[in-house]
Design an enzyme around this catalytic site. Structure first.
Site, mmCIF file in Angstrom:
data_model
loop_
_atom_site.group_PDB
_atom_site.id
_atom_site.type_symbol
_atom_site.label_atom_id
_atom_site.label_comp_id
_atom_site.label_asym_id
_atom_site.label_seq_id
_atom_site.Cartn_x
_atom_site.Cartn_y
_atom_site.Cartn_z
ATOM 1 N N ARG A 95 1.112 -1.038 -0.503
ATOM 2 C CA ARG A 95 0.221 0.100 -0.107
ATOM 3 C C ARG A 95 0.745 1.733 -0.164
ATOM 4 O O ARG A 95 1.566 1.178 1.484
ATOM 5 C CB ARG A 95 -0.684 0.137 1.438
ATOM 6 C CG ARG A 95 -2.074 1.261 1.709
ATOM 7 C CD ARG A 95 -2.739 1.649 1.000
ATOM 8 N NE ARG A 95 -4.496 1.829 1.129
ATOM 9 C CZ ARG A 95 -4.218 3.494 -0.069
ATOM 10 N NH1 ARG A 95 -3.727 3.567 -0.738
ATOM 11 N NH2 ARG A 95 -5.173 4.263 0.804
ATOM 12 N N THR A 151 3.820 2.812 2.830
ATOM 13 C CA THR A 151 4.809 2.332 3.273
ATOM 14 C C THR A 151 5.939 2.949 2.051
ATOM 15 O O THR A 151 7.315 2.711 1.693
ATOM 16 C CB THR A 151 5.442 0.925 3.122
ATOM 17 O OG1 THR A 151 5.346 0.220 2.294
ATOM 18 C CG2 THR A 151 4.272 0.630 4.723
ATOM 19 N N GLY A 155 -10.694 3.013 -5.776
ATOM 20 C CA GLY A 155 -10.586 2.206 -6.891
ATOM 21 C C GLY A 155 -9.884 1.690 -8.273
ATOM 22 O O GLY A 155 -9.042 1.266 -8.289
ATOM 23 N N GLU A 179 -5.261 -7.031 -6.600
ATOM 24 C CA GLU A 179 -3.679 -8.015 -6.781
ATOM 25 C C GLU A 179 -3.281 -9.111 -5.956
ATOM 26 O O GLU A 179 -2.592 -10.330 -6.826
ATOM 27 C CB GLU A 179 -2.294 -6.497 -6.486
ATOM 28 C CG GLU A 179 -1.004 -6.455 -7.131
ATOM 29 C CD GLU A 179 -0.353 -5.268 -6.710
ATOM 30 O OE1 GLU A 179 0.074 -4.642 -7.434
ATOM 31 O OE2 GLU A 179 0.254 -5.192 -5.032
#
Length: 937
Positions: A27, A31, A60, A94
């Site tokens: 994300r 990070t 989204g 993902e």
């Protein structure tokens, strides 16, 4: 929770070409500027090609094709699970694709829990729960997708990963270093390519893997041995791929013997160091210097070392020195064709790599020949013939399968006929490597066995080869160690058909066109051609032919030029002319159907070791016939049905084995047999005209076995038979013996006595009973169908301290002496067809097999001490009324179980401890706890 799954290891069976080493999933808002950014830089610095997903959409959107492709083209995925990870649908999509690749492609996944609790990820609590509450509000019509994302998070939480809250005291730099080190370690240790079609590899590797798991703290050295082409290297690669991740360093050194010869010791030492230390070592030309570096650099590491294709332990020591420097937990695997390369010990263990079984052989052949696991129906017979030829050797199956791909059935059959005469040129060099390592006498021994002696008794062949000056004790031992020859449980020499074919091909190549110029001849067409055309030369050392179906008559002059002939087999061949043309160097003469009535006077047999004239036309021997055979050790005249008397043995004192089986006209065994001081075995089976044995037989102190079975006219044994101090076996089945000499009790080494159907010896009320004078040394006693009654059976059997097997079938006893429980070593008791037997008393717990079939008067059996299980047989005992004792029904034979059940001796009832027993079609369940069975009649 599902068990942890260490997904950091690269897949063994899936080996695509990778464009990336690592895919980083994270994300970005959490990070990118901190942990993940530093991790990405550290991976790049270490040379790890990493796909960084830096296009994550904040809200989204679908994951782009470039990102999906990046996942699919990477060996690993590092998933950095931070508090905001689940808030990104991009990340969730993902992750779902990453785990799909894991399931379908063997993709490796390693989760990193960045300041989050793994249980929050699994159960969607905390920030993950808040994120999904929002997703459920935003995607009300797509609840299936919501569940897919939750499932992905649960799955990734189960995987073994790194919880940064618990690792390295929260030091981020240390965490990143740990991650890079672990990834680097696994990327550098590349998976070895095992086989194009790895059929049967895993099953053959499993025993090795089990051994490597034992005593993980100790050092273990494993030798994988077997013949060339059997798959030793393949199994070693499979083992290496399965366990290398468990070690601090690993190295697979291929073709050690060849590399030592071509590139030298320092090259292999540098290769070993570079593989384990992950850096290139400068050249050093001194092997002693190399050894010191190897020990210094590697002695503190837990290592996995594979040294492939080693002939001698000295080759191992040249590369890595003595193995005592290895760190605890290390494993060394050595592939070799040499059995006992190291002496077996607690440290060293050896495992013979076996040939493939028939099912796997057919599958491997079919995959290479037809790209299918089974051959087409019209190829089935041809494939079966090819399987017999290859004998489960993977190399042969692969080579021949590939060479026959796309060919017709006719070509397959033609190729098989060709292989009968000459070995495949692609397989031959691999097998020949072992032959090339032998010295000259070992090569002679190997070729003699391959051409003539497969299936023969080892001691018999060794005596012949010793007579040839070949030092066979050492030579055959070397062949066995090199996996070229095996010895079966009954002492027969055995050789794989491919190795036998290799040896015969080497002989054929000595003169491909002219068989008369080859050292050994065995194919009947070649032999027939050489004998009829008289084209044999001094090159020929051995010639063997068996023409029982198509007898051959030829001139003895055909042997005139064969001056070096040592080994000759002429079964059912007739020679015309003088026998002086046959070489005086003969050590072995096998001539079944020998066509003349006496040994020709011009036949020079002075060097003969073994003479096999079974089914000969011999009537008798003159003294001149036998005088020249002073070296003879084996004489076999079996089934010479015209033979009246044996030769005078005085001039052949070296004979160790004398076979006269089936000489139905034999009337006399010459008393000169006393001169055979080396005789170990005397076989007179079915010499039904023979009425007595010479007293001289009692002087044979070396005699270990006498077979008199079927000598139906033989009424007595010499009184002095007790002097046979070495006698182990005495077989006298079906003789007319009325008694045994009193001296029989002096046979202190006698282990087996068989008197089956000697009913003249056990007439009712005969006193004293022969059984009272048997030696106490007996281990096996066969008294079947001897008309034995209760008064003949001795009351005290306790003197037979060593008796293992007692056979009393077909006798007239009504009961067994209670003293039978005093036989402490009794293992088998046979009582079949004892029609008058009413009861079987308590037996020793040593008894494992009790046979009492068709004992129609049998009423009771005491099984109190019986633990033989399936060894109990009591079929046809129609009057059986009581079975006493404890025993385990689980091990009974189905027929015996059904007999006891139908007779009311088993009680159907409640089952405890999940104990149950079912037999074939029986659906009823019986308790087996053990069960006490008593008479219900």
């Amino acid at each position: 929770m599902a068990p942890d799954d260490d997904d950091i290891s690269p897949p063994v069976d899936s080996r695509p070409r990778w464009n990336y080493d690592v895919f980083l999933s994270f994300r970005g808002a959490d990070t990118r500027s901190g942990f993940t950014g530093h991790l990405y830089s550290a991976l790049l610095r270490d040379g790890i090609h990493t796909f960084l997903d830096d296009k994550e959409m904040e809200t989204g959107g679908e994951v782009g094709p470039e990102c999906l492709r990046g996942i699919e083209e990477s060996r690993f995925s590092l998933v950095v699970l931070s508090k905001g990870y689940a808030s990104s649908t991009w990340c969730l999509e993902e992750l779902a694709h990453i785990l799909k690749c894991r399931r379908e492609r063997g993709h490796c996944v390693w989760p990193v829990f960045y300041n989050v609790d793994p249980s929050d990820v699994e159960e969607c609590r905390g920030s993950f729960g808040e994120a999904f509450a929002k997703h459920e509000a935003d995607f009300k019509s797509e609840m299936e997708k919501i569940e897919e994302w939750k499932s992905a998070l649960r799955e990734v939480s189960y995987l073994k990963g790194l919880d940064l809250r618990k690792h390295a005291d929260g030091n981020e730099a240390n965490n990143i270093e740990h991650l890079v080190r672990e990834i680097s370690k696994r990327l550098d240790r590349k998976v070895l390519s095992v086989a194009r079609n790895p059929v049967g590899v895993r099953s053959r590797a499993q025993p090795v893997l089990s051994f490597l798991d034992r005593d993980s703290a100790g050092v273990r050295i494993l030798g994988l041995y077997g013949m060339g082409g059997v798959g030793k290297t393949t199994v070693a690669k499979e083992v290496y791929n399965s366990v290398f991740n468990n070690f601090e360093g690993s190295c697979f050194l291929a073709n050690v013997k060849e590399q030592l010869m071509v590139k030298g010791i320092p090259h292999l030492q540098r290769l070993l160091l570079s593989e384990i230390m992950k850096r290139k070592y400068e050249k050093f030309n001194n092997s002693d210097h190399g050894l010191s570096i190897v020990r210094d650099r590697l002695c503190h590491k837990k290592l996995l070392l594979v040294l492939d294709d080693v002939d001698e332990m000295d080759q191992v020591k040249k590369v890595i020195g003595n193995l005592d420097w290895l760190s605890p937990g290390s494993r060394v695997i050595i592939t070799t064709r040499t059995k006992n390369l190291l002496l077996p010990s607690e440290l060293f263990w050896q495992f013979e790599v076996q040939e493939l079984n028939e099912r796997d052989s057919l599958q491997l052949l079919s995959l290479h020949a037809f790209d299918s696991r089974d051959p087409p129906e019209n190829y089935a017979d041809s494939a079966t013939r090819l399987l017999r030829y290859t004998g489960g050797v993977p190399l042969a199956l692969e080579v021949l399968g590939c060479s026959l791909q796309g060919e017709t059935v006719d070509i397959w059959n033609s190729r098989m006929e060709k292989l009968k005469l000459m070995a495949n040129e692609a397989i031959q060099p691999v097998l020949k490597t072992s032959f090339d390592s032998l010295d000259d006498t070992e090569k002679f021994i190997f070729l003699d066995i391959a051409c003539f002696f497969v299936g023969y008794d080892k001691d018999y062949v060794m005596s012949i080869l010793e007579g040839c000056g070949f030092f066979p004790t050492d030579g055959i031992n070397t062949l066995m160690r090199r996996s070229l020859v095996k010895v079966s449980y009954d002492n027969k020499l055995w050789m794989h058909d491919l190795l036998r074919g290799m040896g015969r091909e080497l002989v054929r190549q000595e003169s491909p066109v002219d068989p008369g110029e080859r050292s050994r001849l065995w194919h009947h067409e070649d032999v027939t051609d050489v004998l009829t055309s008289k084209t044999g030369t001094k090159v020929i050392e051995g010639l063997a032919v068996n023409l029982q179906k198509t007898k051959l008559s030829t001139s003895a002059k055909a042997f005139k030029k064969m001056k070096r002939l040592r080994l000759l087999k002429l079964n059912h061949v007739s020679l015309k002319g003088s026998y002086e043309y046959i070489s005086s160097k003969l050590r072995w003469l096998c001539w079944h159907g020998f066509p003349v009535e006496s040994i020709p006077s011009d036949f020079d047999l002075e060097n003969l070791i073994a003479l096999d004239l079974r089914r000969s036309s011999l009537i008798e021997f003159s003294e001149e016939d036998i005088k020249s055979m002073k070296k003879l050790k084996f004489l076999d005249l079996s089934h010479s049905i015209e033979l009246i008397r044996t030769p005078n043995f005085k001039d052949i004192p070296s004979v160790e084995k004398l076979k006269l089986k089936g000489c139905i006209s034999l009337q006399q065994v010459h008393d000169s047999i006393r001169f055979l001081t080396h005789l170990r075995s005397l076989n007179l089976q079915d010499c039904r005209t023979l009425k007595k044995l010479p007293a001289g037989i009692c002087a044979l102190s070396s005699l270990k076995k006498i077979d008199l079975s079927g000598c139906s006219s033989l009424k007595e044994l010499p009184e002095g038979i007790g002097k046979l101090e070495s006698l182990l076996v005495l077989l006298a089945n079906g003789t007319a013996l009325s008694t045994l000499p009193d001296s029989t009790s002096n046979l202190e080494k006698l282990k087996l006595l068989s008197l089956r159907r000697c009913d003249h010896m056990f007439t009712p009320r005969k006193s004293p009973s022969v059984l009272n004078f048997l030696p106490s040394s007996l281990k096996r006693l066969d008294l079947r169908y001897c008309n034995i009654t209760d008064d003949i059976m001795p009351e005290d059997l306790g003197s037979f301290h060593f008796l293992n097997i007692l056979k009393l079938c077909g006798n007239n006893i009504t009961c067994l002496p209670a003293s039978i429980i005093a036989l402490p070593e009794l293992v088998e008791l046979w009582l079949n067809k004892c029609k008058r037997l009413r009861g079987i008393p308590e037996l020793q717990s040593s008894v494992k097999a009790l046979q009492a079939n068709d004992c129609t008067s049998l009423e009771t059996i005491n099984l109190r001490n019986y633990h033989g299980g399936a060894g109990l047989q009591v079929q046809g005992c129609s009057n059986l009324k009581g079975v006493e004792g404890f025993f385990n029904l689980e091990t009974l034979e189905p027929q015996t179980f059904e007999l006891l059940r139908s007779s009311g001796f088993l009680t159907q009832g409640s089952i405890s401890n999940n104990s149950a027993y079912k037999v074939d079609s029986l659906t009823d369940t019986y308790s087996i706890s053990p069960l006490q069975v008593t008479s219900l009649h």
